[in-house]
Design a protein around this motif. Structure first.
Motif, PDB file in Angstrom:
ATOM      1  N   ILE A 116      81.534 -25.700 -15.853  1.00 41.65           N
ATOM      2  CA  ILE A 116      81.531 -25.189 -17.289  1.00 41.65           C
ATOM      3  C   ILE A 116      80.747 -23.819 -17.209  1.00 41.65           C
ATOM      4  N   GLY A 117      81.525 -23.073 -17.883  1.00 38.61           N
ATOM      5  CA  GLY A 117      81.344 -21.553 -17.887  1.00 38.61           C
ATOM      6  C   GLY A 117      80.670 -21.293 -19.401  1.00 38.61           C
ATOM      7  N   TYR A 118      79.921 -20.199 -19.323  1.00 35.53           N
ATOM      8  CA  TYR A 118      79.211 -19.722 -20.744  1.00 35.53           C
ATOM      9  C   TYR A 118      79.059 -18.297 -20.982  1.00 35.53           C
ATOM     10  N   THR A 119      79.637 -17.746 -21.967  1.00 26.86           N
ATOM     11  CA  THR A 119      79.470 -16.293 -22.209  1.00 26.86           C
ATOM     12  C   THR A 119      79.099 -16.216 -23.832  1.00 26.86           C
ATOM     13  N   THR A 120      78.633 -15.038 -24.146  1.00 21.44           N
ATOM     14  CA  THR A 120      78.293 -14.872 -25.634  1.00 21.44           C
ATOM     15  C   THR A 120      78.788 -13.559 -25.687  1.00 21.44           C
ATOM     16  N   GLY A 121      78.834 -13.288 -27.352  1.00 20.23           N
ATOM     17  CA  GLY A 121      79.138 -11.776 -27.832  1.00 20.23           C
ATOM     18  C   GLY A 121      79.486 -11.927 -29.313  1.00 20.23           C
ATOM     19  N   VAL A 122      79.291 -10.762 -29.919  1.00 22.45           N
ATOM     20  CA  VAL A 122      79.487 -10.289 -31.251  1.00 22.45           C
ATOM     21  C   VAL A 122      81.091 -10.665 -31.566  1.00 22.45           C
ATOM     22  N   VAL A 152      81.720  -5.916 -38.963  1.00 24.77           N
ATOM     23  CA  VAL A 152      82.881  -5.679 -39.844  1.00 24.77           C
ATOM     24  C   VAL A 152      83.566  -6.939 -40.061  1.00 24.77           C
ATOM     25  N   ILE A 153      83.867  -7.605 -39.097  1.00 25.66           N
ATOM     26  CA  ILE A 153      84.619  -8.942 -39.471  1.00 25.66           C
ATOM     27  C   ILE A 153      83.512 -10.070 -39.608  1.00 25.66           C
ATOM     28  N   PRO A 154      83.518 -10.764 -40.711  1.00 28.89           N
ATOM     29  CA  PRO A 154      82.626 -11.830 -41.081  1.00 28.89           C
ATOM     30  C   PRO A 154      82.689 -13.012 -39.781  1.00 28.89           C
ATOM     31  N   PHE A 155      81.521 -13.551 -39.687  1.00 34.48           N
ATOM     32  CA  PHE A 155      81.128 -14.393 -38.706  1.00 34.48           C
ATOM     33  C   PHE A 155      82.231 -15.726 -38.580  1.00 34.48           C
ATOM     34  N   GLN A 156      82.541 -16.215 -39.804  1.00 34.75           N
ATOM     35  CA  GLN A 156      83.499 -17.265 -39.672  1.00 34.75           C
ATOM     36  C   GLN A 156      84.814 -16.949 -39.106  1.00 34.75           C
ATOM     37  N   GLU A 157      85.287 -15.791 -39.503  1.00 31.09           N
ATOM     38  CA  GLU A 157      86.671 -15.196 -39.047  1.00 31.09           C
ATOM     39  C   GLU A 157      86.428 -14.802 -37.263  1.00 31.09           C
ATOM     40  N   VAL A 206      79.395 -17.186 -30.283  1.00 26.33           N
ATOM     41  CA  VAL A 206      79.778 -15.979 -31.115  1.00 26.33           C
ATOM     42  C   VAL A 206      78.384 -15.673 -31.742  1.00 26.33           C
ATOM     43  N   THR A 207      78.004 -14.285 -31.712  1.00 23.42           N
ATOM     44  CA  THR A 207      76.689 -14.150 -32.221  1.00 23.42           C
ATOM     45  C   THR A 207      76.999 -14.068 -33.934  1.00 23.42           C
ATOM     46  N   SER A 208      75.810 -14.723 -34.668  1.00 24.47           N
ATOM     47  CA  SER A 208      76.069 -14.818 -36.299  1.00 24.47           C
ATOM     48  C   SER A 208      75.660 -13.185 -36.749  1.00 24.47           C
ATOM     49  N   ASP A 209      76.040 -13.031 -37.889  1.00 28.93           N
ATOM     50  CA  ASP A 209      75.823 -11.917 -38.675  1.00 28.93           C
ATOM     51  C   ASP A 209      74.373 -11.574 -38.870  1.00 28.93           C
TER      52      ASP A 209
END
Length: 137
Positions: free
Chosen positions: A4-10, A51-56, A36-39
């Motif tokens: 299992i791999g994990y990464t994060t970003g905006v 620029v792009i909302p969190f949910q999108e 995915v980083t929250s706003d």
């Protein structure tokens, strides 16, 4: 055994650099989880509202064929993330390699059997660069 791999970003203003990171990460594991980083977290750390909302942004990342699961990232506590997700490998930008913070995280994760893999960023494309170009239009 499944890796299992994990990464994060905006993942704001999704571009080829984002896609390349996700593609490379998926080559190194069987199941890829992306935070995915929250706003709010982005605002508190980078002092920039995406620029792009969190949910999108969540929906965009979910639609990428290399991604198996998307989770919200509401803080930078990597051990908490591991406690929730139990990943075997974590993928991080190489700009963090050798920093005190990540040396410590590497040590903590080594004890848990988690490998940290550093990827180089796509230097010619970034959301910051795209944001600057868009602001001049």
């Amino acid at each position: 055994m499944k890796k299992i791999g994990y990464t994060t970003g905006v993942f704001d203003l999704f571009h080829i650099g984002h896609l390349n990171v996700l593609k490379r990460a998926k080559l190194e594991c069987d199941y890829l989880i992306v935070g995915v980083t929250s706003d709010e977290l982005s605002m508190s750390v980078k002092n920039k509202k995406p620029v792009i909302p969190f949910q999108e942004r969540m929906e965009i990342v979910e639609a990428i064929k290399f991604v198996d699961e998307v989770v919200p990232q509401v803080n930078y506590d990597k051990l908490e993330a591991w406690n929730n997700l139990k990943f075997d490998r974590m993928f991080v930008g190489d700009d963090w390699k050798g920093t005190d913070k990540w040396n410590q995280i590497e040590k903590e994760f080594a004890e848990l059997g988690v490998e940290i893999m550093y990827f180089s960023y796509t230097s010619h494309t970034s959301s910051t660069l795209l944001r600057e170009v868009l602001s001049k239009i």
